[in-house]
Design a protein around this motif. Structure first.
Motif, mmCIF file in Angstrom:
data_model
loop_
_atom_site.group_PDB
_atom_site.id
_atom_site.type_symbol
_atom_site.label_atom_id
_atom_site.label_comp_id
_atom_site.label_asym_id
_atom_site.label_seq_id
_atom_site.Cartn_x
_atom_site.Cartn_y
_atom_site.Cartn_z
ATOM 1 N N UNK A 142 0.844 -1.188 0.000
ATOM 2 C CA UNK A 142 0.000 0.000 0.000
ATOM 3 C C UNK A 142 0.884 1.243 0.000
ATOM 4 N N UNK A 143 0.567 2.190 -0.882
ATOM 5 C CA UNK A 143 1.343 3.419 -0.961
ATOM 6 C C UNK A 143 0.888 4.387 0.119
ATOM 7 N N UNK A 144 1.864 5.019 0.747
ATOM 8 C CA UNK A 144 1.563 6.011 1.769
ATOM 9 C C UNK A 144 1.266 7.354 1.096
ATOM 10 N N UNK A 145 0.608 8.271 1.791
ATOM 11 C CA UNK A 145 0.373 9.600 1.221
ATOM 12 C C UNK A 145 1.685 10.280 0.797
ATOM 13 N N UNK A 146 2.736 10.075 1.569
ATOM 14 C CA UNK A 146 4.040 10.630 1.251
ATOM 15 C C UNK A 146 4.524 10.121 -0.112
ATOM 16 N N UNK A 147 4.415 8.825 -0.319
ATOM 17 C CA UNK A 147 4.853 8.220 -1.578
ATOM 18 C C UNK A 147 3.969 8.679 -2.741
ATOM 19 N N UNK A 148 2.670 8.799 -2.502
ATOM 20 C CA UNK A 148 1.760 9.259 -3.552
ATOM 21 C C UNK A 148 2.094 10.698 -3.963
ATOM 22 N N UNK A 149 2.345 11.563 -2.986
ATOM 23 C CA UNK A 149 2.694 12.946 -3.296
ATOM 24 C C UNK A 149 4.015 13.007 -4.046
ATOM 25 N N UNK A 150 4.978 12.241 -3.592
ATOM 26 C CA UNK A 150 6.295 12.231 -4.232
ATOM 27 C C UNK A 150 6.194 11.772 -5.681
ATOM 28 N N UNK A 204 8.739 22.206 1.781
ATOM 29 C CA UNK A 204 8.637 22.012 3.232
ATOM 30 C C UNK A 204 8.312 20.559 3.572
ATOM 31 N N UNK A 205 7.431 19.972 2.779
ATOM 32 C CA UNK A 205 6.995 18.597 3.048
ATOM 33 C C UNK A 205 7.997 17.575 2.527
ATOM 34 N N UNK A 206 8.502 17.834 1.319
ATOM 35 C CA UNK A 206 9.434 16.903 0.675
ATOM 36 C C UNK A 206 10.717 17.650 0.288
ATOM 37 N N UNK A 207 11.600 17.903 1.235
ATOM 38 C CA UNK A 207 12.831 18.634 0.903
ATOM 39 C C UNK A 207 13.588 17.956 -0.234
#
Length: 122
Positions: free
Chosen positions: A4-12, A48-51
């Motif tokens: 399952x993809x995390x929100x972090x991975x989806x945004x990236x 800010x979220x994904x340096x």
């Protein structure tokens, strides 16, 4: 096994498509100021979220910044004049604008406008 993809991975994973759609909008001369501000806020939020997430887009972003720098020569005198306004809302918004400019242009030592803003605060 299905991962399952995390929100972090989806945004990236959406960064390339997002920057491809957003950066041309920031270059267009007819783009409204609020759209420009919102676009730069999105870029700031991403950093800010994904340096480092915009590393591949550094060159176009640097070019955009260099394009906007000459406009400071026109903008700063108008803002300095607005600092002397008697209407508190105008003066307050002008101080807020200068505060943002100081935060953004901190590494750039150009002009004496920061000292003039300081003089108006005293």
């Amino acid at each position: 096994m299905d991962v399952e993809e995390t929100p972090y991975m989806l945004l990236k994973s959406q960064i390339p498509a997002l920057s491809k759609a957003l950066l041309p909008q920031l270059k267009v001369a007819k783009t409204m100021p609020m759209t420009l501000q919102d676009g730069f806020q999105v870029l700031h939020a991403l950093l800010s979220i994904l340096p480092g997430s915009l590393f591949a887009q550094v060159s176009p972003i640097i070019v955009m910044i260099k394009v906007f720098m000459p406009s400071l020569l026109v903008l700063v005198p108008v803002l300095l004049k607005s600092l002397g306004e008697h209407h508190p809302h105008i003066a307050s918004e002008t101080f807020h604008t200068f505060s943002t400019l100081l935060n953004v242009t901190h590494p750039i030592k150009s002009g004496d406008w920061p000292e003039q803003v300081y003089d108006h605060t005293i």
